[in-house]
Design a protein around this motif. Structure first.
Motif: not given
Ligand SMILES: [Zn+2]
Length: 276
Positions: A50-57, A133-135, A152-154
């Motif tokens: 969903s995006h690059f953030h540490e908690d998702h990869v 927006g979030h990323t 994702g993070d919405v």
């Molecule tokens: Zn995030």
């Protein structure tokens, strides 16, 4: 969640730093959407992020499997310099969290999503829905024929949207909240917090409450500006006063994110402010 989608929820729950990835299974392939701490993933053919953030990869780099992410988040997924630039945090505590607790490593094999081409898993299609927006490259996924929308993070949280990265955008965040409301889905799932629902009215009321926080942040700022001295506003003086985090509840790097969020609200409100 639906005929072809399983959500993998860790025993400890899905509040940050944890979260709940999805397994999507078609006749010819299985993909995992996002990854998380404390989740053992079943055999699958690749990742959609969903995006690059540490908690998702978590573990995506070491899996050796293909991974796709929106082009706008690709540099932040494939390199530490890109990750740092898009995140924008300078706090040593943040660095220790990402590189230590999460064991972040670049997903060098990651490639950009083709937004015009749904991912075909054999009788199941995964359609990327850009939700920036979030990323900048934050993306939801609609799984068809299930009508399952992964947000994702919405995250529909009562904390409200987070747009505190260097690459985040309040204006894009608000537009993305309009977009998710219009997707013809029948099941909705988030990575954190709310989890899932198959009730449109539950989804809509969660979305409205999540969105209302943006207005409350502006209102809190208006109140602080009303109490403060006249003249150009120094956004730094408004951090830690309850606009984003309740005082005393911010993580060690939270002040940096809160400052960027406050600056975007001031910009949106047309309030002249000192840029730091
Ligand atoms: Zn995030």
């Amino acid at each position: 969640l639906s005929r072809h989608v399983l959500q993998l929820v860790p025993d400890v729950g899905r509040a940050y730093p944890h979260g709940a990835p999805l397994l999507v299974s078609g006749r010819t392939a299985r993909v995992v959407i996002d990854s998380a701490l404390g989740v053992t993933l079943p055999p699958h053919d690749g990742f959609l992020l969903s995006h690059f953030h540490e908690d998702h990869v978590v573990g995506v780099a070491s899996s050796g499997l293909p991974a796709r992410v929106h082009a706008a988040d690709l540099a932040a997924t494939t390199s530490w310099s890109g990750f740092q630039a898009s995140s924008g945090y300078t706090s040593p505590a943040w660095r220790d969290l990402v590189l230590g607790d999460f064991g972040w490593t670049p997903v060098e094999r990651a490639t950009a999503l083709d937004l015009d081409e749904p991912i075909d898993l054999g009788g199941v299609r995964v359609v990327p829905i850009p939700l920036p927006g979030h990323t900048p490259g934050h993306t939801g996924y609609l799984v068809e024929p299930d009508g399952m929308l992964y947000l994702g993070d919405v995250d529909l949280s009562s904390f409200g949207p987070y747009y505190g990265d260097a690459g985040s955008s309040l204006a894009d965040t608000e537009r993305s909240l309009d977009v998710v409301a219009d997707v013809p889905a029948r099941v909705w799932a988030t990575f954190h917090h709310k989890g899932s629902t198959s009730s449109r009215s539950t989804f809509e009321s969660s979305l409205a409450a999540h969105r209302a926080v943006v207005g409350r942040r502006s209102e809190a700022l208006r109140q602080l500006l009303h109490e403060g001295p006249a003249g150009p506003v120094d956004a730094r003086a408004l951090v830690g006063r309850g606009v984003v985090y309740r005082p005393g509840t911010a993580p060690p790097w939270g002040a940096e994110g809160e400052l960027r969020m406050i600056q975007q609200h001031l910009h949106q409100m047309g309030v002249p402010h000192v840029r730091s």
